[in-house]
Design a protein around this motif. Structure first.
Motif, PDB file in Angstrom:
ATOM      1  N   MET A   1     119.725 -10.559  52.397  1.00 58.75           N
ATOM      2  CA  MET A   1     120.670 -10.660  51.291  1.00 58.75           C
ATOM      3  C   MET A   1     119.929 -10.909  49.983  1.00 58.75           C
ATOM      4  SD  MET A   1     124.036 -12.682  52.607  1.00 58.75           S
ATOM      5  CE  MET A   1     123.330 -14.214  52.044  1.00 58.75           C
ATOM      6  N   LEU A   2     120.519 -10.429  48.905  1.00 54.10           N
ATOM      7  CA  LEU A   2     119.938 -10.637  47.579  1.00 54.10           C
ATOM      8  C   LEU A   2     120.228 -12.042  47.061  1.00 54.10           C
ATOM      9  CD1 LEU A   2     118.599  -9.303  45.045  1.00 54.10           C
ATOM     10  CD2 LEU A   2     120.920  -8.790  44.277  1.00 54.10           C
ATOM     11  N   ARG A   3     121.440 -12.499  47.288  1.00 56.73           N
ATOM     12  CA  ARG A   3     121.887 -13.787  46.770  1.00 56.73           C
ATOM     13  C   ARG A   3     121.539 -14.922  47.727  1.00 56.73           C
ATOM     14  NH1 ARG A   3     123.174 -17.493  42.947  1.00 56.73           N
ATOM     15  NH2 ARG A   3     124.437 -19.099  43.894  1.00 56.73           N
ATOM     16  N   PRO A   4     120.637 -15.870  47.338  1.00 60.58           N
ATOM     17  CA  PRO A   4     120.326 -16.999  48.200  1.00 60.58           C
ATOM     18  C   PRO A   4     121.458 -18.019  48.194  1.00 60.58           C
ATOM     19  CG  PRO A   4     119.168 -17.226  46.129  1.00 60.58           C
ATOM     20  CD  PRO A   4     119.875 -15.893  46.085  1.00 60.58           C
ATOM     21  N   ASP A   5     121.499 -18.850  49.213  1.00 58.74           N
ATOM     22  CA  ASP A   5     122.549 -19.853  49.333  1.00 58.74           C
ATOM     23  C   ASP A   5     122.159 -21.084  48.519  1.00 58.74           C
ATOM     24  OD1 ASP A   5     124.766 -21.246  50.057  1.00 58.74           O
ATOM     25  OD2 ASP A   5     124.022 -21.803  52.048  1.00 58.74           O
ATOM     26  N   ILE A   6     122.268 -20.973  47.178  1.00 54.30           N
ATOM     27  CA  ILE A   6     121.880 -22.054  46.277  1.00 54.30           C
ATOM     28  C   ILE A   6     123.049 -22.372  45.351  1.00 54.30           C
ATOM     29  CG2 ILE A   6     120.317 -22.760  44.433  1.00 54.30           C
ATOM     30  CD1 ILE A   6     118.211 -20.939  45.599  1.00 54.30           C
ATOM     31  N   ASP A   7     123.483 -23.630  45.336  1.00 52.96           N
ATOM     32  CA  ASP A   7     124.553 -24.051  44.449  1.00 52.96           C
ATOM     33  C   ASP A   7     123.944 -24.636  43.178  1.00 52.96           C
ATOM     34  OD1 ASP A   7     127.038 -24.508  43.506  1.00 52.96           O
ATOM     35  OD2 ASP A   7     127.689 -25.822  45.138  1.00 52.96           O
ATOM     36  N   LEU A   8     124.792 -24.873  42.167  1.00 57.02           N
ATOM     37  CA  LEU A   8     124.307 -25.455  40.916  1.00 57.02           C
ATOM     38  C   LEU A   8     123.783 -26.863  41.196  1.00 57.02           C
ATOM     39  CD1 LEU A   8     124.155 -24.988  37.822  1.00 57.02           C
ATOM     40  CD2 LEU A   8     126.343 -26.189  37.655  1.00 57.02           C
ATOM     41  N   PRO A   9     122.517 -27.152  40.848  1.00 52.95           N
ATOM     42  CA  PRO A   9     121.931 -28.459  41.158  1.00 52.95           C
ATOM     43  C   PRO A   9     122.660 -29.590  40.430  1.00 52.95           C
ATOM     44  CG  PRO A   9     120.242 -26.867  40.516  1.00 52.95           C
ATOM     45  CD  PRO A   9     121.561 -26.267  40.165  1.00 52.95           C
ATOM     46  N   ARG A  10     122.613 -30.775  41.032  1.00 57.82           N
ATOM     47  CA  ARG A  10     123.176 -31.968  40.400  1.00 57.82           C
ATOM     48  C   ARG A  10     122.032 -32.755  39.772  1.00 57.82           C
ATOM     49  NH1 ARG A  10     128.303 -32.753  40.897  1.00 57.82           N
ATOM     50  NH2 ARG A  10     129.503 -31.681  42.505  1.00 57.82           N
ATOM     51  N   PHE A  11     121.684 -32.395  38.531  1.00 60.46           N
ATOM     52  CA  PHE A  11     120.596 -33.053  37.820  1.00 60.46           C
ATOM     53  C   PHE A  11     121.005 -34.490  37.494  1.00 60.46           C
ATOM     54  CE2 PHE A  11     120.462 -28.510  36.675  1.00 60.46           C
ATOM     55  CZ  PHE A  11     119.190 -28.197  37.136  1.00 60.46           C
ATOM     56  N   SER A  12     120.067 -35.421  37.663  1.00 60.17           N
ATOM     57  CA  SER A  12     120.380 -36.831  37.418  1.00 60.17           C
ATOM     58  C   SER A  12     119.943 -37.306  36.040  1.00 60.17           C
ATOM     59  CB  SER A  12     119.707 -37.708  38.486  1.00 60.17           C
ATOM     60  OG  SER A  12     118.290 -37.573  38.412  1.00 60.17           O
ATOM     61  N   GLY A 206     119.448 -14.025  31.727  1.00 62.20           N
ATOM     62  CA  GLY A 206     120.322 -15.120  32.129  1.00 62.20           C
ATOM     63  C   GLY A 206     121.510 -14.633  32.946  1.00 62.20           C
ATOM     64  N   SER A 207     122.067 -13.498  32.571  1.00 67.96           N
ATOM     65  CA  SER A 207     123.193 -12.929  33.315  1.00 67.96           C
ATOM     66  C   SER A 207     122.762 -12.483  34.705  1.00 67.96           C
ATOM     67  CB  SER A 207     123.786 -11.740  32.543  1.00 67.96           C
ATOM     68  OG  SER A 207     124.284 -12.149  31.292  1.00 67.96           O
ATOM     69  N   VAL A 208     121.584 -11.874  34.790  1.00 69.61           N
ATOM     70  CA  VAL A 208     121.052 -11.462  36.091  1.00 69.61           C
ATOM     71  C   VAL A 208     120.886 -12.681  36.993  1.00 69.61           C
ATOM     72  CG1 VAL A 208     118.993 -10.578  37.275  1.00 69.61           C
ATOM     73  CG2 VAL A 208     119.919  -9.360  35.302  1.00 69.61           C
ATOM     74  N   TYR A 209     120.378 -13.772  36.415  1.00 66.39           N
ATOM     75  CA  TYR A 209     120.180 -14.976  37.229  1.00 66.39           C
ATOM     76  C   TYR A 209     121.515 -15.611  37.623  1.00 66.39           C
ATOM     77  CZ  TYR A 209     118.358 -19.344  38.991  1.00 66.39           C
ATOM     78  OH  TYR A 209     118.051 -20.406  39.816  1.00 66.39           O
ATOM     79  N   ALA A 210     122.462 -15.639  36.679  1.00 70.01           N
ATOM     80  CA  ALA A 210     123.765 -16.224  36.976  1.00 70.01           C
ATOM     81  C   ALA A 210     124.510 -15.423  38.043  1.00 70.01           C
ATOM     82  CB  ALA A 210     124.615 -16.305  35.710  1.00 70.01           C
ATOM     83  N   ASN A 214     118.814 -15.568  41.908  1.00 70.95           N
ATOM     84  CA  ASN A 214     117.540 -15.241  42.538  1.00 70.95           C
ATOM     85  C   ASN A 214     116.418 -15.186  41.504  1.00 70.95           C
ATOM     86  OD1 ASN A 214     115.349 -13.777  43.917  1.00 70.95           O
ATOM     87  ND2 ASN A 214     116.885 -13.360  45.485  1.00 70.95           N
ATOM     88  N   LEU A 215     115.504 -16.145  41.566  1.00 70.30           N
ATOM     89  CA  LEU A 215     114.377 -16.202  40.636  1.00 70.30           C
ATOM     90  C   LEU A 215     113.496 -14.977  40.764  1.00 70.30           C
ATOM     91  CD1 LEU A 215     112.490 -17.696  38.621  1.00 70.30           C
ATOM     92  CD2 LEU A 215     111.454 -18.829  40.595  1.00 70.30           C
ATOM     93  N   TRP A 216     113.264 -14.507  42.005  1.00 66.63           N
ATOM     94  CA  TRP A 216     112.385 -13.342  42.196  1.00 66.63           C
ATOM     95  C   TRP A 216     112.956 -12.114  41.495  1.00 66.63           C
ATOM     96  CZ3 TRP A 216     109.380 -16.787  43.237  1.00 66.63           C
ATOM     97  CH2 TRP A 216     109.372 -17.587  44.375  1.00 66.63           C
TER      98      TRP A 216
END
Length: 283
Positions: A1-12, A206-210, A214-216
């Motif tokens: 899959m192209l889209r990894p299973d990564i949610d928006l991080p919870r930055f502290s 930014g749109s591609v990443y959103a 996928n960073l790659w």
């Protein structure tokens, strides 16, 4: 899959963390550009800069109590990533060859340096990917864009777009040290056009990443845009640079959107708002 299973991080960390990080990047970049002012930076300096960006971003993520590894896509996504970028440049080259065969000005029906020296091209592309594209996208998209999105509040579509836009503006301003210090340019209309072009580039990446998370993917698009793999000689007139860029970025984002929505109908940052809106409507 192209889209990894990564949610928006919870930055502290608070809003001061990205500000300090960005200012440190500008200060160090200005120093490096001053060292190599008036000339292309030596390869060793470029490598040092890329490593610095990665180390700084990883350290900032640690301060934010986010594991850098958790934001990196799986190696298994490299196949689809290469496929999407290959389709984009394949279509681009088909158009370029057709224009060259039709005798359109700016397109020559002769082999480009990329086609004549493919190994040298791949070496330049890999170097750009490793020491420029991945470090910059790691900082601007994986950290700053997502951090701004998180600071803005709930992940509505407007909030995600605001994160993309703010990161794109900072990405454009990030190139000012080279404009003023290395190139010796001053304030002019050329600077406005340059900043506009870079901001559009940042919006596209930014749109591609959103859309993909996928960073790659965004890094490979970044590197290949720095070193376009044209098969024929292409020289875009200066007065058409901005128009061509808009077309390139529009097609790039559209291709990624179709891939994610049609081929891989999974949740992306720009789809989180739909989930939140549906949840609110059910309350």
């Amino acid at each position: 899959m192209l889209r990894p299973d990564i949610d928006l991080p919870r930055f502290s960390g608070g809003p001061l963390v990205p500000v300090v990080t960005y200012l440190l990047v500008i200060v160090v970049l200005s120093g490096l550009v001053t060292i190599s002012a008036g000339a292309s930076p030596p390869p060793v300096l470029g490598m040092i800069w890329g490593v610095f960006l990665v180390v700084l971003t990883a350290g900032t993520l640690r301060i934010e109590t986010v594991s850098p590894r958790s934001l990196l896509p799986s190696v298994r996504t490299l196949g689809p990533v290469i496929g999407v970028v290959t389709v984009f440049w394949g279509l681009y080259n088909l158009v370029a060859v057709a224009l060259a065969m039709g005798g359109i000005s700016g397109f020559e029906a002769s082999l480009s340096r990329t086609a004549a020296h493919p190994l040298l091209y791949l070496a330049a592309l890999f170097s750009s990917l490793l020491f420029t594209a991945i470090p910059e996208e790691f900082l601007f998209r994986t950290y700053l864009q997502q951090k701004f999105t998180r600071l803005a509040g709930e992940t509505t579509r407007r909030v995600v777009l605001s994160g993309i836009s703010l990161a794109a503006v900072l990405f454009a301003l990030f190139h000012l040290p080279r404009w003023f210090l290395a190139s010796g340019h001053g304030l002019s209309s050329g600077l406005a056009v340059r900043l506009l072009g870079l901001a559009l580039m940042g919006l596209a990446y930014g749109s591609v990443y959103a859309l993909s998370g996928n960073l790659w993917l965004v890094a490979l698009f970044h590197a290949s845009m720095n070193h376009p793999p044209f098969l024929v000689r292409v020289t875009v007139p200066s007065e058409l640079h901005l128009v061509v860029s808009v077309l390139e970025y529009t097609i790039m984002v559209t291709l990624v959107y179709l891939t994610v929505r049609v081929v891989e109908p999974v949740e992306t940052p720009l789809m989180w708002s739909q989930r939140n809106n549906h949840a609110s409507a059910g309350d």
